[in-house]
Design an enzyme around this catalytic site. Structure first.
Site: not given
Ligand SMILES: *[C@@H]1O[C@H](CO)[C@@H](O)[C@H](O)[C@H]1NC(C)=O
Ligand SMILES: *[C@@H]1O[C@H](CO)[C@@H](O)[C@H](O)[C@H]1NC(C)=O
Ligand SMILES: *[C@@H]1O[C@H](CO)[C@@H](O)[C@H](O)[C@H]1NC(C)=O
Length: 482
Positions: A142, A351
């Site tokens: 992440d 992201d």
């Protein structure tokens, strides 16, 4: 269920129209096999061997799609329910980021770190070694959060979710050390909270939907690649408790690898521990089964790759862990889409954990309209046929689909000419009472958060994406996966 009914009606309408003729192949368009775009083809690379493309310069791991962890007879074919579920998770992740933006005065330490269902939406996993001797753990990665954590023993049945690999057992590792309350590491800033337990430092990371991981803050040796020397003294969360805010008791993975910009991320820590490597990592997210992706920590993309760079900017102080760049515009088949600059005023977060690119309505609708103009040869489903996706075409029975090119243009001249697999969601719609449809839907999503774009992982696929944090820039280069 309602969506299902509407879809069924749409199916009847569509069956009355004749199949359209494909637009002739043009150089400025993508013409691509429908089969290769079907989400079910994402897993065929899961058994590929580990990649080693950067030599000793960094630690390179092979990226696998999370869906490929489910082995055995019950492999689910990703259909429209799956796609809808992904988009719902995306929405939760987006909303929690948005919430942080609109709560400017709240102190960072009291804001939920990363975001609820966000955890669920993470799609790509890597396998790392932890401990001495190293044991393998498959973790989500992440770019939007910092602290790395894995589930650890002891963990009574009800305290941990189910994972495929055995839990980390600190007693089986000679390098595991609990961090003491007085150690400076116990006061690492960022989204995680720390407290003093009976004997040592405890951490917790709360997500937006009330889910939470808690346990001992500890140090361990991480083997980020079998080919690179292990990184010692990495601070991570040894999770003894996971409180699920949502009904998923089988996440499959062992935990999460945090690659955010904060001090507690693996990126910052490997920089401190290894003066030889700067704060840089790169990845290529594989678009489909036939290609292999990589995640390299400590090195940029392969030297031969053509990269264009865009500066990292800091327009959003509440999102200090996020990688934000400026988006200058979007083009369709080379022509700039008329979008007011204000639509991009806060910038674009790159992201790894959001799937489809989210953008303000003021940017999405002009893009969508231009896209539709180029898809005139296809039969569009009536808006509202599918939840969350408003630009869907019936490609049932067709070998190929031809779509316009979509490019994201960043400040400084960097661009992503989005891979075909990042322009269209292609999935089957099964229906008990009739033949199944194959739909191709525009993979961008409108939001009502002005100024903020989140570039999702679909639109990054097949590119080398280089996070050069020390250099203050992000690079993009085509043909990154092998
Ligand atoms: C861990 O994974 C690596 C790379 O996938 C593999 O080479 C190694 O044998 C694995 N180690 C164990 C103990 O399973
Ligand atoms: C680490 O701390 C936990 C409690 O926080 C304790 O149960 C465990 O035994 C400790 N492990 C080591 C190796 O000291
Ligand atoms: C989640 O699980 C709980 C208890 O198992 C149940 O009461 C609840 O209805 C479930 N929620 C959803 C959305 O399925």
């Amino acid at each position: 269920m309602a969506a299902h009914w509407i879809l069924h009606l749409a199916l009847l309408l569509l069956s009355m129209s004749s199949q359209q003729v494909l637009a002739a192949r043009q150089q400025d368009r993508h013409t691509i096999s429908v089969q290769s775009l079907l989400s079910s083809s994402i897993c065929s690379s899961a058994s590929a061997v580990p990649v080693s493309r950067h030599g000793a310069a960094g630690s390179t791991l092979q990226i696998v799609h999370r869906a490929c962890l489910q082995t055995g007879d019950h492999e689910t074919v990703p259909d429209h329910h799956y796609t809808t579920a992904i988009l719902h998770r995306d929405r939760h992740r987006f909303l929690s980021i948005h919430r942080r933006l609109t709560r400017a005065e709240t102190k960072a330490t009291t804001i939920p770190a990363r975001l609820g269902l966000a955890f669920q939406s993470l799609e790509y996993v890597v396998t790392i070694g932890i401990g001495t001797p190293p044991r393998n753990f498959t973790v989500l990665f992440d770019t939007g959060s910092d602290l790395t954590w894995v589930q650890c023993l002891p963990c009574p049945d009800t305290s941990c979710y189910h994972q495929e690999e055995p839990l980390l057992d600190p007693s089986k590792s000679s390098t595991y050390v609990n961090i003491s309350c007085s150690a400076p590491e116990c006061h690492i800033g960022g989204a995680q909270q720390t407290s003093c337990g009976r004997t040592s430092c405890q951490y917790s990371v709360k997500y937006g939907d009330k889910s939470e991981t808690r346990g001992s803050l500890a140090e361990e040796t991480f083997t980020l690649s079998p080919l690179a020397p292990p990184a010692t003294g990495i601070v991570f969360g040894c999770s003894h408790e996971y409180i699920s805010g949502f009904n998923d008791t089988d996440m499959g993975v062992a935990g999460l690898l945090g690659l955010g910009r904060g001090d507690s991320s693996i990126l910052s820590q490997t920089r401190q521990g290894n003066s030889g490597s700067g704060s840089v990592f790169s990845y290529c997210l594989p678009p489909r089964g036939s290609s292999t992706g990589y995640l390299t920590i400590g090195a940029a993309a392969p030297p031969q790759s053509k990269l264009s760079f865009t500066p990292l900017i800091t327009t959003i102080s509440q999102l200090s862990s996020a990688y934000v760049v400026s988006l200058a515009g979007i083009s369709v088949n080379g022509a700039a889409v008329p979008i007011p600059a204000s639509a991009f005023s806060l910038g674009a977060i790159i992201d790894s954990g959001t799937v489809a690119t989210h953008m303000p309505a003021a940017a999405y609708y002009p893009l969508r309209d231009e896209f539709r103009r180029h898809m005139g040869g296809y039969k569009m489903l009536p808006e509202g046929s599918l939840e969350l996706l408003d630009t869907c075409y019936d490609v049932t029975g067709q070998d190929v689909v031809t779509a316009p090119r979509v490019a994201l243009e960043f400040g400084g001249g960097a661009r992503i000419d989005v891979d075909a697999s990042g322009i269209l969601f292609v999935f089957p719609v099964a229906d008990d009472s009739g033949p199944s449809l194959t739909l191709a839907c525009l993979a961008f999503v409108p939001t009502n958060s002005p100024g903020l774009v989140i570039v999702g992982n679909m639109q990054q696929r097949a590119y080398n994406v280089v996070f050069d944090v020390d250099g203050g820039r992000i690079g993009f280069g085509p043909n990154g996966c092998s």
